[in-house]
Scaffold this active site. Sequence first.
Site, mmCIF file in Angstrom:
data_model
loop_
_atom_site.group_PDB
_atom_site.id
_atom_site.type_symbol
_atom_site.label_atom_id
_atom_site.label_comp_id
_atom_site.label_asym_id
_atom_site.label_seq_id
_atom_site.Cartn_x
_atom_site.Cartn_y
_atom_site.Cartn_z
ATOM 1 N N HIS A 103 63.820 29.902 59.866
ATOM 2 C CA HIS A 103 62.679 29.021 60.077
ATOM 3 C C HIS A 103 63.014 28.012 61.164
ATOM 4 C CE1 HIS A 103 58.967 27.018 58.942
ATOM 5 N NE2 HIS A 103 58.760 27.987 58.085
ATOM 6 N N ALA A 153 79.550 37.933 44.711
ATOM 7 C CA ALA A 153 78.503 37.069 44.162
ATOM 8 C C ALA A 153 78.464 35.716 44.863
ATOM 9 C CB ALA A 153 78.728 36.870 42.668
ATOM 10 N N LYS A 159 76.574 37.133 59.413
ATOM 11 C CA LYS A 159 77.201 37.906 60.497
ATOM 12 C C LYS A 159 77.497 39.310 59.994
ATOM 13 C CE LYS A 159 78.930 34.194 63.074
ATOM 14 N NZ LYS A 159 79.507 33.135 63.411
ATOM 15 N N ARG A 173 83.133 36.003 54.479
ATOM 16 C CA ARG A 173 84.184 36.501 55.366
ATOM 17 C C ARG A 173 84.842 37.692 54.690
ATOM 18 N NH1 ARG A 173 89.278 35.296 54.068
ATOM 19 N NH2 ARG A 173 89.631 33.783 52.426
#
Length: 194
Positions: A103, A153, A159, A173
């Site tokens: 947004h 979780a 990315k 990561r």
Amino acid sequence: MKRLIKAVMCNLLCMIYGVKHGKKCVIGFPFKVVNREGGKMVVGDELDLSPDSLFMLLKPNAKITLGNRIRIARHFQINSAFDVQICDNVNIAPYVFLGDHNHKYEDISVPIRDQSIDMTHENKVIIGSDTWIGTKVSIIGNVRIGHHCVIGANSVVSKDIPDYCVAAGIPARIIKQYNFDTKKWEKVSKKVTT
């Protein structure tokens, strides 16, 4: 009899929402598709979708594609302005959110809710086959998650994650990767290149 009722409900809901679907799909109710601008949602065979799911097609030509043999737990949501794809044999735990856009917020003279979405890129979210997405994961932006991955979780994925990886955290990561030489899942201490 119960199976027949579920099949009839699935067909009826998909017809109401204009969703093309394959065979042996089970869709829990309530289930909702918001299609504001003529987007397209296509579902493969053997979707098992738990109740309380929401699919939002926000712009013209927005797409949501679900492959074959996907299992999705309760309270799942996809917001697609461009393209969200979930490949075959994916398991998705409860309270997972997928969004292929962000947004806008930059103009401080306009409330954020009135600033629309970022249309500068045609983003895609792609979840590769045989992947497991853990509880309360958010996948946001232009993101590709590879084949046979695990996303832990409560992670936030913004990315790309390459094939055969375990990723977790905020931001997510890579913490493990499958080593084809040793045939083991090994901890990753350095950054993995995609």
